[in-house]
Design a protein around this motif. Structure first.
Motif, PDB file in Angstrom:
ATOM      1  N   GLU A   7     -23.897 -15.455  61.396  1.00 35.02           N
ATOM      2  CA  GLU A   7     -24.401 -16.413  60.378  1.00 35.02           C
ATOM      3  C   GLU A   7     -23.199 -17.099  59.915  1.00 35.02           C
ATOM      4  N   ASN A   8     -23.289 -18.248  59.771  1.00 34.37           N
ATOM      5  CA  ASN A   8     -22.442 -19.195  59.323  1.00 34.37           C
ATOM      6  C   ASN A   8     -22.536 -19.831  57.837  1.00 34.37           C
ATOM      7  N   TRP A   9     -21.736 -19.239  56.873  1.00 30.65           N
ATOM      8  CA  TRP A   9     -21.684 -19.489  55.572  1.00 30.65           C
ATOM      9  C   TRP A   9     -20.756 -20.663  55.381  1.00 30.65           C
ATOM     10  N   THR A  10     -21.338 -21.947  54.792  1.00 29.77           N
ATOM     11  CA  THR A  10     -20.773 -22.922  54.206  1.00 29.77           C
ATOM     12  C   THR A  10     -20.265 -22.708  52.907  1.00 29.77           C
ATOM     13  N   VAL A  11     -18.766 -22.203  52.808  1.00 26.58           N
ATOM     14  CA  VAL A  11     -18.243 -21.934  51.456  1.00 26.58           C
ATOM     15  C   VAL A  11     -16.868 -22.563  51.579  1.00 26.58           C
ATOM     16  N   ASP A  12     -16.550 -23.180  50.403  1.00 24.68           N
ATOM     17  CA  ASP A  12     -15.382 -23.785  50.122  1.00 24.68           C
ATOM     18  C   ASP A  12     -13.978 -22.914  50.279  1.00 24.68           C
ATOM     19  N   ASP A  13     -13.077 -23.507  50.789  1.00 26.08           N
ATOM     20  CA  ASP A  13     -11.807 -22.844  51.026  1.00 26.08           C
ATOM     21  C   ASP A  13     -11.007 -22.674  49.812  1.00 26.08           C
ATOM     22  N   PRO A  14     -10.866 -21.495  49.308  1.00 31.31           N
ATOM     23  CA  PRO A  14      -9.775 -21.384  47.872  1.00 31.31           C
ATOM     24  C   PRO A  14      -8.407 -21.552  48.334  1.00 31.31           C
TER      25      PRO A  14
END
Length: 220
Positions: A181-188
């Motif tokens: 699964e590829n989750w598009t989540v911003d880098d903190p």
């Protein structure tokens, strides 16, 4: 064995040699019947080499190497059929293994307890966990301060039932037959706490959905 390669590092001190010998002894007891001394020492020293090239605090290296080697040996045991307990294994991967993947690991461990196993890794591991990610998770009662950035290794990826990628792109490993699964989540990375909180909450939502999909009961 792993994507990361070890560079030359200073010779081991006497204390480090003793610590690694003690770690090898503990691992030998733990994996008695599955792996012999040669395999255990190979994994332990290879794990040490990986951390020694980037570490800033050398006295922690034997402990980190032992923890990483233990995870890798558990993964290898699963791959080779020495240990299968029916629990799903989820591997979270991002670039530095310092923020997103660590928060995801924290949530899955917190929500699933011992009903699922969470691991994490990075394509270019950093040197420490993002302090803003630690603070954001602490607000939810989850402590990830004792985690550490680490590379992914072949046996860990192969042992996972689900591999979740977050931003490592083509560097993330792909093995046939593994669910991805590829989750598009911003880098903190570089963000203030107020901006990390929405990322944290999005990761929690995704982890909860994944656990529901895996039919893993959550207690919270």
């Amino acid at each position: 064995m792993t994507r990361a390669s070890a560079d030359v590092h200073p010779p081991l001190t006497i204390d480090q040699q003793v610590a690694l010998h003690t770690a090898a002894t503990r691992l030998a007891v733990e994996f008695d019947g599955s792996y012999g001394t040669e395999t255990i020492e190979k994994f332990l020293h290879h794990s040490y080499d990986q951390f020694a090239t980037v570490a800033t605090i050398s006295h922690h290296l034997p402990l980190l190497a032992e923890r990483f080697a233990r995870q890798r040996l558990h993964a290898l045991a699963r791959v080779e059929g020495h240990h299968r307990d029916g629990r799903p294994v989820v591997l979270f991967l991002c670039t530095h293994n310092a923020g997103r993947s660590q928060m995801a690991l924290g949530f899955l461990t917190h929500l699933a307890g011992d009903r699922a196993i969470a691991w994490s890794g990075g394509s270019e591991p950093g040197t420490e966990i993002n302090p803003r990610a630690i603070a954001a998770m602490s607000e939810r009662g989850i402590d990830i301060s004792q985690e550490f950035p680490k590379p992914w290794t072949d046996e860990v990826v192969r042992a996972a039932d689900v591999v979740v990628t977050m931003g490592c792109g083509d560097a993330c490993p792909v093995f046939p037959g593994t669910r991805y699964e590829n989750w598009t989540v911003d880098d903190p990375a570089g963000l203030d706490l107020v901006d990390v909180r929405p990322i944290r909450d999005e990761i929690e939502r995704r982890v909860r959905r994944l656990l529901d999909d895996l039919t893993v009961t959550t207690t919270r």
